[in-house]
Design a protein around this motif. Sequence first.
Motif, PDB file in Angstrom:
ATOM      1  N   UNK A 150       8.075  -2.860   2.993  1.00 39.91           N
ATOM      2  CA  UNK A 150       8.838  -1.780   3.612  1.00 39.91           C
ATOM      3  C   UNK A 150       8.277  -0.436   3.182  1.00 39.91           C
ATOM      4  N   UNK A 151       8.218   0.516   4.101  1.00 36.65           N
ATOM      5  CA  UNK A 151       7.629   1.817   3.788  1.00 36.65           C
ATOM      6  C   UNK A 151       8.407   2.542   2.687  1.00 36.65           C
ATOM      7  N   UNK A 152       9.727   2.220   2.571  1.00 35.01           N
ATOM      8  CA  UNK A 152      10.515   2.872   1.521  1.00 35.01           C
ATOM      9  C   UNK A 152      10.063   2.456   0.118  1.00 35.01           C
ATOM     10  N   UNK A 153       9.432   1.275   0.034  1.00 35.11           N
ATOM     11  CA  UNK A 153       9.000   0.769  -1.271  1.00 35.11           C
ATOM     12  C   UNK A 153       7.521   1.032  -1.542  1.00 35.11           C
ATOM     13  N   UNK A 154       6.858   1.693  -0.602  1.00 33.73           N
ATOM     14  CA  UNK A 154       5.404   1.881  -0.715  1.00 33.73           C
ATOM     15  C   UNK A 154       5.065   3.203  -1.414  1.00 33.73           C
ATOM     16  N   UNK A 155       3.966   3.158  -2.146  1.00 29.49           N
ATOM     17  CA  UNK A 155       3.378   4.374  -2.722  1.00 29.49           C
ATOM     18  C   UNK A 155       1.982   4.518  -2.108  1.00 29.49           C
ATOM     19  N   UNK A 156       1.759   5.631  -1.400  1.00 33.96           N
ATOM     20  CA  UNK A 156       0.491   5.828  -0.699  1.00 33.96           C
ATOM     21  C   UNK A 156      -0.131   7.159  -1.121  1.00 33.96           C
ATOM     22  N   UNK A 157      -1.376   7.105  -1.532  1.00 32.89           N
ATOM     23  CA  UNK A 157      -2.149   8.303  -1.833  1.00 32.89           C
ATOM     24  C   UNK A 157      -3.451   8.224  -1.062  1.00 32.89           C
ATOM     25  N   UNK A 158      -3.565   9.075  -0.035  1.00 34.47           N
ATOM     26  CA  UNK A 158      -4.739   9.009   0.825  1.00 34.47           C
ATOM     27  C   UNK A 158      -4.720   7.696   1.589  1.00 34.47           C
ATOM     28  N   UNK A 159      -5.759   6.898   1.385  1.00 34.80           N
ATOM     29  CA  UNK A 159      -5.810   5.580   2.045  1.00 34.80           C
ATOM     30  C   UNK A 159      -5.441   4.452   1.089  1.00 34.80           C
ATOM     31  N   UNK A 160      -5.004   4.776  -0.136  1.00 33.45           N
ATOM     32  CA  UNK A 160      -4.684   3.745  -1.113  1.00 33.45           C
ATOM     33  C   UNK A 160      -3.185   3.450  -1.114  1.00 33.45           C
ATOM     34  N   UNK A 161      -2.867   2.175  -0.929  1.00 31.82           N
ATOM     35  CA  UNK A 161      -1.485   1.690  -0.945  1.00 31.82           C
ATOM     36  C   UNK A 161      -1.247   0.921  -2.228  1.00 31.82           C
ATOM     37  N   UNK A 162      -0.130   1.242  -2.891  1.00 34.74           N
ATOM     38  CA  UNK A 162       0.251   0.491  -4.083  1.00 34.74           C
ATOM     39  C   UNK A 162       1.504  -0.317  -3.773  1.00 34.74           C
ATOM     40  N   UNK A 163       1.409  -1.640  -3.965  1.00 31.59           N
ATOM     41  CA  UNK A 163       2.533  -2.557  -3.731  1.00 31.59           C
ATOM     42  C   UNK A 163       3.132  -2.935  -5.072  1.00 31.59           C
ATOM     43  N   UNK A 164       4.420  -2.623  -5.295  1.00 39.60           N
ATOM     44  CA  UNK A 164       5.027  -2.947  -6.595  1.00 39.60           C
ATOM     45  C   UNK A 164       5.096  -4.453  -6.814  1.00 39.60           C
ATOM     46  N   UNK A 165       5.047  -4.862  -8.047  1.00 44.75           N
ATOM     47  CA  UNK A 165       5.096  -6.290  -8.356  1.00 44.75           C
ATOM     48  C   UNK A 165       6.460  -6.874  -7.956  1.00 44.75           C
ATOM     49  N   UNK A 166       6.441  -8.152  -7.691  1.00 44.95           N
ATOM     50  CA  UNK A 166       7.703  -8.830  -7.341  1.00 44.95           C
ATOM     51  C   UNK A 166       7.842  -9.169  -5.868  1.00 44.95           C
ATOM     52  N   UNK A 167       7.004  -8.573  -4.992  1.00 41.16           N
ATOM     53  CA  UNK A 167       7.094  -8.884  -3.571  1.00 41.16           C
ATOM     54  C   UNK A 167       6.550 -10.292  -3.326  1.00 41.16           C
ATOM     55  N   UNK A 168       7.297 -11.081  -2.539  1.00 45.40           N
ATOM     56  CA  UNK A 168       6.872 -12.449  -2.271  1.00 45.40           C
ATOM     57  C   UNK A 168       5.987 -12.511  -1.033  1.00 45.40           C
ATOM     58  N   UNK A 169       5.022 -13.407  -1.056  1.00 46.84           N
ATOM     59  CA  UNK A 169       4.162 -13.619   0.106  1.00 46.84           C
ATOM     60  C   UNK A 169       5.009 -14.060   1.303  1.00 46.84           C
ATOM     61  N   UNK A 170       4.707 -13.507   2.482  1.00 48.07           N
ATOM     62  CA  UNK A 170       5.471 -13.838   3.693  1.00 48.07           C
ATOM     63  C   UNK A 170       6.683 -12.966   3.928  1.00 48.07           C
ATOM     64  N   UNK A 171       6.925 -12.016   3.025  1.00 50.58           N
ATOM     65  CA  UNK A 171       8.116 -11.171   3.147  1.00 50.58           C
ATOM     66  C   UNK A 171       8.046 -10.270   4.379  1.00 50.58           C
ATOM     67  N   UNK A 172       9.209 -10.018   4.962  1.00 47.69           N
ATOM     68  CA  UNK A 172       9.384  -9.020   6.033  1.00 47.69           C
ATOM     69  C   UNK A 172       8.521  -9.281   7.272  1.00 47.69           C
ATOM     70  N   UNK A 173       8.306 -10.554   7.585  1.00 49.75           N
ATOM     71  CA  UNK A 173       7.574 -10.911   8.802  1.00 49.75           C
ATOM     72  C   UNK A 173       8.397 -11.911   9.607  1.00 49.75           C
ATOM     73  N   UNK A 174       8.201 -11.870  10.924  1.00 50.54           N
ATOM     74  CA  UNK A 174       8.820 -12.848  11.827  1.00 50.54           C
ATOM     75  C   UNK A 174       7.701 -13.695  12.410  1.00 50.54           C
TER      76      UNK A 174
END
Length: 352
Positions: free
Chosen positions: A100-124
């Motif tokens: 989710x964009x609310x949980x994302x940290x973006x600097x330029x083109x670099x995205x940081x995903x916080x630990x704890x997110x499970x594979x397959x999350x937020x997809x249909x």
Amino acid sequence: LILERMLPVADVETVPLSKAHGRVLAEQYAAPKDIPAFDNAAVDGYAFAGKALKADADTSFKVVVRIAAGHAPERALKRGEAARIFTGAVMPEGADTCLMQEDATVKGTRLTVPKGLKAGANTRLAGEDVRQGEVMLQPGQRLRPQDVAAIASGGAGSVRVFSRLKVGLISTGDEIVRPGILLGDGQVYDSNHHLLRGLLNTVGAEPVDYGVIPDDRVRVDRVVRTAAHECDVILTTGGASRGEADFVVETIQSLGTLHAWQLAVKPGRPLAMGQIGDTVFFGLPGNPVAAFVTFLLYAQPMLARLQGAAWHKPQRYPLPVGFAIARKKTGRREFWRGWVDTSGERPVLRKF
């Protein structure tokens, strides 16, 4: 007896989905394709490969592409890459997880995903709601808004339904006058016509108005003959008692067959059922409450069966009674009007 002996008589036609609400489905409907048809994002955010996520630390990705809903991805993602993605957009090859964009940290083109997110999350996933070939609706289903929407989700622009039954409405009695006309001495307004017209609309039937017929044997005979020729069902109100001026039942007996007349119910004792050729006849009482009750009890399941609709008896719920019950006549079932009073600690039935 109605449910045992009556069969569907309505023809089948194809109607656009815009006209399908309230109609009775005439054939089984199965999903023509997977719904959703493709893997897609369930949130606005970022898509990437779940297997690249670190178990105990944040993970960094390079954002290389933007994917909006309604547009195909420009390319597949490589290891360590992510896509800016929006709700409903196609997941690119190489991605199976969204942040989710609310949980994302973006600097330029670099995205940081916080630990704890499970594979397959937020997809249909494709086919997550319905698989291709899966039966969604059965014939006999009266199409509700959500049923029509389900058909639309598979891409069909039309649907096969049973044709609407033509139901002739006949009011009888010298005392009956249509609203909008000045009443004479001893006359009453024809509320039954509007009651039944509204009830017929709720069950998807097509009312045909034959007006108010005076208590005249010749006039009743002529109108009933015409309605039997033009309609699938005839609904009359009044004229079904044993009075000298009540000619409806007599007319049915002379033109066709009277299957039942007078039931041990209150209200609704004068109810008459029969047929003229292939046209079903229902003679409802003239009293508006009795006409309403007998329509719900007997005419509604009859109309459902004739137009191919599945019929289920209304669900009954026992509730405490908030009024005295007087002794009733032996061998007669009574139907009372009331409401559920929810003003106290528990629901209680009240009688009008």
